[in-house]
Scaffold this active site. Structure first.
Site, PDB file in Angstrom:
ATOM      1  N   GLY A  78      12.698   3.620   7.177  1.00 62.33           N
ATOM      2  CA  GLY A  78      12.314   4.997   7.474  1.00 62.33           C
ATOM      3  C   GLY A  78      12.452   5.347   8.948  1.00 62.33           C
ATOM      4  O   GLY A  78      12.203   4.520   9.827  1.00 62.33           O
ATOM      5  N   HIS A 123       7.459   5.287   1.328  1.00 62.79           N
ATOM      6  CA  HIS A 123       8.111   4.100   0.756  1.00 62.79           C
ATOM      7  C   HIS A 123       8.941   4.483  -0.474  1.00 62.79           C
ATOM      8  O   HIS A 123      10.065   4.003  -0.653  1.00 62.79           O
ATOM      9  CB  HIS A 123       7.063   3.079   0.308  1.00 62.79           C
ATOM     10  CG  HIS A 123       6.178   2.563   1.398  1.00 62.79           C
ATOM     11  ND1 HIS A 123       4.817   2.748   1.389  1.00 62.79           N
ATOM     12  CD2 HIS A 123       6.451   1.852   2.522  1.00 62.79           C
ATOM     13  CE1 HIS A 123       4.285   2.168   2.452  1.00 62.79           C
ATOM     14  NE2 HIS A 123       5.259   1.626   3.167  1.00 62.79           N
ATOM     15  N   ARG A 125      -1.720   3.344   6.985  1.00 57.13           N
ATOM     16  CA  ARG A 125      -2.900   3.343   7.860  1.00 57.13           C
ATOM     17  C   ARG A 125      -3.681   4.651   7.805  1.00 57.13           C
ATOM     18  O   ARG A 125      -4.795   4.713   8.311  1.00 57.13           O
ATOM     19  CB  ARG A 125      -2.482   3.047   9.307  1.00 57.13           C
ATOM     20  CG  ARG A 125      -2.050   1.593   9.522  1.00 57.13           C
ATOM     21  CD  ARG A 125      -1.856   1.281  10.995  1.00 57.13           C
ATOM     22  NE  ARG A 125      -1.731  -0.139  11.232  1.00 57.13           N
ATOM     23  CZ  ARG A 125      -0.565  -0.776  11.425  1.00 57.13           C
ATOM     24  NH1 ARG A 125       0.573  -0.119  11.394  1.00 57.13           N
ATOM     25  NH2 ARG A 125      -0.546  -2.074  11.635  1.00 57.13           N
ATOM     26  N   TYR A 155       0.861  -1.177   0.000  1.00 52.78           N
ATOM     27  CA  TYR A 155       0.000   0.000   0.000  1.00 52.78           C
ATOM     28  C   TYR A 155       0.906   1.238   0.000  1.00 52.78           C
ATOM     29  O   TYR A 155       0.875   2.083   0.891  1.00 52.78           O
ATOM     30  CB  TYR A 155      -0.979   0.005   1.167  1.00 52.78           C
ATOM     31  CG  TYR A 155      -2.274   0.686   0.788  1.00 52.78           C
ATOM     32  CD1 TYR A 155      -3.164   0.074  -0.091  1.00 52.78           C
ATOM     33  CD2 TYR A 155      -2.587   1.952   1.249  1.00 52.78           C
ATOM     34  CE1 TYR A 155      -4.322   0.704  -0.491  1.00 52.78           C
ATOM     35  CE2 TYR A 155      -3.752   2.598   0.858  1.00 52.78           C
ATOM     36  CZ  TYR A 155      -4.615   1.963  -0.020  1.00 52.78           C
ATOM     37  OH  TYR A 155      -5.769   2.590  -0.411  1.00 52.78           O
ATOM     38  N   LYS A 184      10.457   7.152  10.401  1.00 57.93           N
ATOM     39  CA  LYS A 184       9.076   7.100  10.924  1.00 57.93           C
ATOM     40  C   LYS A 184       8.933   5.999  11.972  1.00 57.93           C
ATOM     41  O   LYS A 184       8.277   6.169  12.987  1.00 57.93           O
ATOM     42  CB  LYS A 184       8.141   6.862   9.741  1.00 57.93           C
ATOM     43  CG  LYS A 184       6.807   6.233  10.071  1.00 57.93           C
ATOM     44  CD  LYS A 184       5.760   7.287  10.230  1.00 57.93           C
ATOM     45  CE  LYS A 184       4.461   6.788  10.784  1.00 57.93           C
ATOM     46  NZ  LYS A 184       4.029   5.475  10.394  1.00 57.93           N
ATOM     47  N   VAL A 213       8.754  11.122   5.607  1.00 54.66           N
ATOM     48  CA  VAL A 213       8.064  11.944   4.607  1.00 54.66           C
ATOM     49  C   VAL A 213       6.679  12.286   5.152  1.00 54.66           C
ATOM     50  O   VAL A 213       5.976  11.411   5.680  1.00 54.66           O
ATOM     51  CB  VAL A 213       7.951  11.195   3.263  1.00 54.66           C
ATOM     52  CG1 VAL A 213       7.184  12.027   2.247  1.00 54.66           C
ATOM     53  CG2 VAL A 213       9.337  10.857   2.737  1.00 54.66           C
TER      54      VAL A 213
END
Ligand code: AMP
Length: 283
Positions: free
Chosen positions: A153, A43, A193, A38, A155, A182
Protein backbone atom coordinates in the site's frame (compact mmCIF):
# COMPACT_ATOMS: atom_id res chain seq x y z
CA UNK A 1 -6.51 -14.72 -15.69
CA UNK A 2 -9.10 -12.90 -13.58
CA UNK A 3 -11.33 -15.32 -11.75
CA UNK A 4 -15.05 -15.44 -11.37
CA UNK A 5 -15.95 -13.41 -8.26
CA UNK A 6 -19.49 -14.70 -7.95
CA UNK A 7 -18.67 -18.21 -6.73
CA UNK A 8 -18.56 -19.18 -3.05
CA UNK A 9 -14.95 -19.14 -1.97
CA UNK A 10 -13.28 -22.15 -0.41
CA UNK A 11 -11.48 -21.67 2.90
CA UNK A 12 -7.89 -20.70 2.18
CA UNK A 13 -5.20 -23.28 2.90
CA UNK A 14 -3.62 -22.45 6.25
CA UNK A 15 0.15 -22.83 6.11
CA UNK A 16 2.21 -22.45 9.29
CA UNK A 17 5.63 -23.73 8.31
CA UNK A 18 8.10 -22.68 5.64
CA UNK A 19 8.14 -26.26 4.40
CA UNK A 20 4.35 -26.31 3.91
CA UNK A 21 4.47 -22.94 2.18
CA UNK A 22 7.17 -24.12 -0.22
CA UNK A 23 5.18 -27.28 -0.98
CA UNK A 24 2.04 -25.28 -1.87
CA UNK A 25 1.60 -25.69 -5.60
CA UNK A 26 0.19 -22.45 -6.86
CA UNK A 27 -0.94 -21.66 -10.37
CA UNK A 28 0.87 -18.73 -11.92
CA UNK A 29 1.05 -15.80 -11.88
CA UNK A 30 1.10 -15.90 -8.09
CA UNK A 31 0.44 -12.76 -6.04
CA UNK A 32 1.67 -12.18 -2.49
CA UNK A 33 0.04 -9.73 -0.07
CA UNK A 34 2.24 -9.43 3.02
CA UNK A 35 0.50 -8.13 6.17
CA UNK A 36 0.71 -8.09 9.95
CA UNK A 37 -2.94 -9.15 10.16
CA UNK A 38 -5.90 -7.50 11.89
CA UNK A 39 -7.19 -7.01 8.37
CA UNK A 40 -9.11 -3.98 7.18
CA UNK A 41 -10.30 -2.61 3.85
CA UNK A 42 -6.79 -1.37 3.04
CA UNK A 43 -5.42 -4.92 3.16
CA UNK A 44 -8.46 -6.27 1.31
CA UNK A 45 -7.99 -3.75 -1.50
CA UNK A 46 -4.55 -5.29 -2.07
CA UNK A 47 -6.05 -8.78 -2.14
CA UNK A 48 -8.69 -7.67 -4.66
CA UNK A 49 -6.06 -6.13 -6.92
CA UNK A 50 -3.98 -9.30 -6.65
CA UNK A 51 -7.02 -11.41 -7.53
CA UNK A 52 -7.65 -9.30 -10.61
CA UNK A 53 -4.09 -9.67 -11.84
CA UNK A 54 -3.01 -13.13 -10.63
CA UNK A 55 -4.21 -16.71 -10.90
CA UNK A 56 -3.55 -17.40 -7.20
CA UNK A 57 -3.12 -15.20 -4.12
CA UNK A 58 -1.16 -15.87 -0.93
CA UNK A 59 -1.78 -13.61 2.06
CA UNK A 60 0.87 -13.64 4.75
CA UNK A 61 0.06 -12.72 8.34
CA UNK A 62 3.12 -12.18 10.48
CA UNK A 63 3.64 -9.59 13.21
CA UNK A 64 7.34 -9.24 12.51
CA UNK A 65 9.24 -8.68 15.78
CA UNK A 66 12.32 -7.54 13.87
CA UNK A 67 10.65 -4.33 12.67
CA UNK A 68 9.50 -3.17 16.13
CA UNK A 69 11.74 -1.07 18.37
CA UNK A 70 12.16 -2.00 22.04
CA UNK A 71 9.74 0.76 23.16
CA UNK A 72 7.15 0.00 20.47
CA UNK A 73 3.82 -1.85 20.48
CA UNK A 74 4.86 -5.41 19.48
CA UNK A 75 3.17 -7.02 22.49
CA UNK A 76 -0.09 -5.12 22.22
CA UNK A 77 -0.27 -5.05 18.40
CA UNK A 78 -3.90 -6.09 17.63
CA UNK A 79 -4.39 -9.72 16.59
CA UNK A 80 -7.50 -11.67 15.60
CA UNK A 81 -6.64 -14.65 13.45
CA UNK A 82 -10.17 -16.06 13.32
CA UNK A 83 -11.57 -12.83 11.93
CA UNK A 84 -8.63 -12.46 9.52
CA UNK A 85 -9.24 -15.95 8.13
CA UNK A 86 -12.93 -15.24 7.57
CA UNK A 87 -12.07 -12.02 5.72
CA UNK A 88 -9.35 -13.78 3.72
CA UNK A 89 -11.84 -16.42 2.67
CA UNK A 90 -14.43 -13.83 1.67
CA UNK A 91 -11.79 -11.99 -0.36
CA UNK A 92 -10.85 -15.17 -2.23
CA UNK A 93 -7.36 -15.78 -0.88
CA UNK A 94 -5.99 -19.21 -1.87
CA UNK A 95 -3.52 -19.68 0.98
CA UNK A 96 -2.64 -17.91 4.21
CA UNK A 97 0.96 -18.15 5.37
CA UNK A 98 1.00 -17.45 9.13
CA UNK A 99 4.22 -18.63 10.71
CA UNK A 100 5.25 -18.27 14.35
CA UNK A 101 8.20 -15.97 15.09
CA UNK A 102 10.45 -18.95 15.88
CA UNK A 103 9.72 -20.41 12.45
CA UNK A 104 10.93 -17.22 10.75
CA UNK A 105 13.72 -16.47 13.24
CA UNK A 106 15.05 -19.74 14.67
CA UNK A 107 17.88 -19.77 17.19
CA UNK A 108 21.08 -18.54 15.59
CA UNK A 109 19.36 -16.24 13.08
CA UNK A 110 21.65 -13.28 12.44
CA UNK A 111 21.31 -12.00 8.86
CA UNK A 112 19.97 -8.53 8.20
CA UNK A 113 19.05 -6.87 4.89
CA UNK A 114 19.92 -3.17 4.86
CA UNK A 115 18.78 -0.75 2.17
CA UNK A 116 21.29 1.95 2.96
CA UNK A 117 20.43 5.63 2.70
CA UNK A 118 16.70 5.38 2.04
CA UNK A 119 16.22 3.35 5.25
CA UNK A 120 17.65 6.22 7.34
CA UNK A 121 15.30 9.11 6.51
CA UNK A 122 11.66 9.86 7.47
CA UNK A 123 10.21 6.81 9.27
CA UNK A 124 13.66 5.25 9.39
CA UNK A 125 15.03 8.27 11.29
CA UNK A 126 12.11 8.11 13.73
CA UNK A 127 12.29 4.31 14.09
CA UNK A 128 15.94 3.18 13.96
CA UNK A 129 16.28 -0.36 12.63
CA UNK A 130 12.68 -0.49 11.44
CA UNK A 131 13.44 -0.88 7.73
CA UNK A 132 16.16 -3.45 8.31
CA UNK A 133 13.43 -5.52 9.95
CA UNK A 134 11.01 -4.83 7.09
CA UNK A 135 13.55 -5.56 4.32
CA UNK A 136 14.75 -8.74 6.02
CA UNK A 137 11.29 -10.21 6.51
CA UNK A 138 10.21 -9.28 2.98
CA UNK A 139 13.35 -10.89 1.51
CA UNK A 140 12.48 -14.03 3.47
CA UNK A 141 8.84 -13.96 2.35
CA UNK A 142 9.88 -13.48 -1.29
CA UNK A 143 12.17 -16.50 -0.99
CA UNK A 144 9.64 -18.66 0.83
CA UNK A 145 6.52 -17.81 -1.21
CA UNK A 146 8.17 -17.12 -4.58
CA UNK A 147 5.49 -14.76 -5.95
CA UNK A 148 5.45 -13.18 -9.40
CA UNK A 149 3.91 -10.02 -7.95
CA UNK A 150 3.86 -8.53 -4.50
CA UNK A 151 1.16 -6.03 -3.48
CA UNK A 152 1.77 -3.21 -1.00
CA UNK A 153 0.00 0.00 0.00
CA UNK A 154 0.95 3.61 -0.68
CA UNK A 155 0.00 4.24 2.97
CA UNK A 156 3.51 3.03 3.82
CA UNK A 157 5.22 5.02 1.08
CA UNK A 158 8.78 4.61 2.33
CA UNK A 159 8.28 0.88 2.81
CA UNK A 160 7.35 0.66 -0.87
CA UNK A 161 10.44 2.65 -1.94
CA UNK A 162 12.74 0.52 0.25
CA UNK A 163 11.14 -2.68 -1.09
CA UNK A 164 11.37 -1.63 -4.73
CA UNK A 165 15.10 -0.90 -4.25
CA UNK A 166 15.71 -4.22 -2.50
CA UNK A 167 13.85 -6.23 -5.17
CA UNK A 168 15.97 -4.55 -7.83
CA UNK A 169 19.30 -4.76 -5.97
CA UNK A 170 18.88 -8.41 -4.94
CA UNK A 171 17.33 -9.53 -8.27
CA UNK A 172 14.16 -10.99 -6.84
CA UNK A 173 12.08 -12.19 -9.80
CA UNK A 174 8.95 -10.40 -8.51
CA UNK A 175 7.27 -7.16 -9.47
CA UNK A 176 6.08 -4.72 -6.81
CA UNK A 177 2.59 -3.31 -7.26
CA UNK A 178 1.79 -0.30 -5.04
CA UNK A 179 -1.93 0.33 -4.43
CA UNK A 180 -3.68 3.54 -3.30
CA UNK A 181 -4.34 4.30 0.36
CA UNK A 182 -7.84 3.31 1.48
CA UNK A 183 -9.42 5.84 3.84
CA UNK A 184 -12.31 6.15 6.26
CA UNK A 185 -15.12 8.51 5.17
CA UNK A 186 -13.50 11.42 7.07
CA UNK A 187 -10.16 10.81 5.35
CA UNK A 188 -8.27 8.96 8.10
CA UNK A 189 -6.05 6.34 6.48
CA UNK A 190 -7.16 2.85 7.50
CA UNK A 191 -4.70 1.17 9.83
CA UNK A 192 -4.78 -1.77 12.23
CA UNK A 193 -3.54 0.68 14.88
CA UNK A 194 -6.69 2.84 14.57
CA UNK A 195 -8.37 0.51 17.11
CA UNK A 196 -6.11 2.01 19.77
CA UNK A 197 -7.78 5.42 19.32
CA UNK A 198 -10.36 6.57 21.86
CA UNK A 199 -13.48 8.23 20.35
CA UNK A 200 -12.18 11.78 20.75
CA UNK A 201 -8.75 10.87 19.40
CA UNK A 202 -10.37 9.05 16.49
CA UNK A 203 -12.36 12.16 15.54
CA UNK A 204 -9.31 14.40 15.98
CA UNK A 205 -7.09 12.16 13.82
CA UNK A 206 -9.00 13.25 10.71
CA UNK A 207 -6.95 16.47 10.86
CA UNK A 208 -3.96 14.62 9.36
CA UNK A 209 -5.45 13.98 5.94
CA UNK A 210 -7.14 17.39 6.06
CA UNK A 211 -3.70 18.95 6.59
CA UNK A 212 -2.13 16.96 3.73
CA UNK A 213 -4.92 17.80 1.29
CA UNK A 214 -4.95 21.47 2.33
CA UNK A 215 -1.25 21.61 1.48
CA UNK A 216 -1.76 19.77 -1.81
CA UNK A 217 -4.64 22.07 -2.79
CA UNK A 218 -2.51 25.15 -2.09
CA UNK A 219 -0.92 24.45 -5.48
CA UNK A 220 2.49 25.14 -3.99
CA UNK A 221 5.48 22.86 -4.58
CA UNK A 222 7.90 24.57 -2.25
CA UNK A 223 8.81 21.98 0.43
CA UNK A 224 8.96 24.63 3.16
CA UNK A 225 5.51 26.01 2.37
CA UNK A 226 3.92 22.55 2.05
CA UNK A 227 5.38 21.54 5.41
CA UNK A 228 4.27 24.81 7.01
CA UNK A 229 0.66 24.38 5.83
CA UNK A 230 0.59 20.90 7.37
CA UNK A 231 2.10 22.13 10.65
CA UNK A 232 -0.39 24.99 10.94
CA UNK A 233 -3.38 22.80 10.15
CA UNK A 234 -2.40 20.08 12.63
CA UNK A 235 -1.86 22.76 15.30
CA UNK A 236 -5.60 23.53 15.17
CA UNK A 237 -6.28 20.09 16.67
CA UNK A 238 -5.00 19.96 20.29
CA UNK A 239 -5.42 16.15 20.61
CA UNK A 240 -2.97 15.48 17.77
CA UNK A 241 0.74 16.14 18.02
CA UNK A 242 2.80 16.22 14.85
CA UNK A 243 6.07 14.27 15.11
CA UNK A 244 7.41 15.26 11.70
CA UNK A 245 6.22 16.43 8.31
CA UNK A 246 8.48 16.22 5.29
CA UNK A 247 8.26 17.09 1.62
CA UNK A 248 10.71 14.93 -0.28
CA UNK A 249 11.35 13.54 -3.74
CA UNK A 250 8.86 10.67 -4.08
CA UNK A 251 11.31 8.52 -6.03
CA UNK A 252 14.54 8.93 -4.03
CA UNK A 253 13.12 10.21 -0.70
CA UNK A 254 15.91 12.80 -0.89
CA UNK A 255 15.39 16.56 -1.01
CA UNK A 256 13.08 18.08 -3.61
CA UNK A 257 15.16 19.38 -6.54
CA UNK A 258 14.48 20.95 -9.92
CA UNK A 259 14.37 17.39 -11.34
CA UNK A 260 11.75 16.16 -8.86
CA UNK A 261 8.71 14.81 -10.71
CA UNK A 262 6.57 13.99 -7.72
CA UNK A 263 6.72 15.31 -4.17
CA UNK A 264 5.96 12.94 -1.31
CA UNK A 265 4.41 14.91 1.55
CA UNK A 266 4.53 12.56 4.51
CA UNK A 267 3.99 12.84 8.24
CA UNK A 268 3.90 11.00 11.53
CA UNK A 269 1.82 12.14 14.47
CA UNK A 270 0.52 11.00 17.83
CA UNK A 271 -3.05 10.99 19.06
CA UNK A 272 -2.69 10.04 22.72
CA UNK A 273 -0.36 7.04 22.73
CA UNK A 274 -1.16 6.03 19.16
CA UNK A 275 1.35 6.77 16.44
CA UNK A 276 -0.14 7.40 12.99
CA UNK A 277 1.46 7.96 9.58
CA UNK A 278 0.03 9.27 6.34
CA UNK A 279 1.13 10.84 3.07
CA UNK A 280 0.02 12.29 -0.25
CA UNK A 281 1.89 12.50 -3.52
CA UNK A 282 1.88 15.84 -5.31
CA UNK A 283 2.49 15.51 -9.04
P1 AMP B 1 0.43 -3.89 7.70
O1 AMP B 1 -0.45 -5.05 8.08
O2 AMP B 1 0.07 -2.61 8.39
O3 AMP B 1 1.89 -4.22 7.73
O4 AMP B 1 0.10 -3.60 6.17
C1 AMP B 1 0.22 -4.59 5.20
C2 AMP B 1 0.11 -3.96 3.83
O5 AMP B 1 -1.14 -3.30 3.70
C3 AMP B 1 1.20 -2.92 3.56
O6 AMP B 1 1.66 -3.02 2.23
C4 AMP B 1 0.47 -1.63 3.79
O7 AMP B 1 1.01 -0.54 3.06
C5 AMP B 1 -0.92 -1.97 3.28
N1 AMP B 1 -1.90 -1.07 3.87
C6 AMP B 1 -2.06 -0.81 5.20
N2 AMP B 1 -3.03 0.12 5.37
C7 AMP B 1 -3.46 0.45 4.12
C8 AMP B 1 -4.47 1.36 3.62
N3 AMP B 1 -5.19 2.12 4.43
N4 AMP B 1 -4.63 1.44 2.28
C9 AMP B 1 -3.88 0.67 1.44
N5 AMP B 1 -2.95 -0.20 1.85
C10 AMP B 1 -2.74 -0.31 3.17
Amino acid sequence: MARNNSTVNLAPKMLRSIEEMRAFEAVRPLGLVPTMGYLHEGHLSLVRRAREECAAVVLSIFVNPMQFGPQEDLERYPRDEGRDLALAREAGVDAVFAPEAREMYPAGFTTEVRVRGIEDVLEGAARPGHFAGVATVLAKLLNIVGPDRMYMGQKDAQQAVVTRRMISDLDFPARLVVCPTVREPDGLAMSSRNVYLGPEERAAAAVLYRALTTARRSGNRSPEILEEVVRETVLTEPLVELEYVSASDAGSLGPVTADTREVLLSLAARAGKTRLIDNVVIG
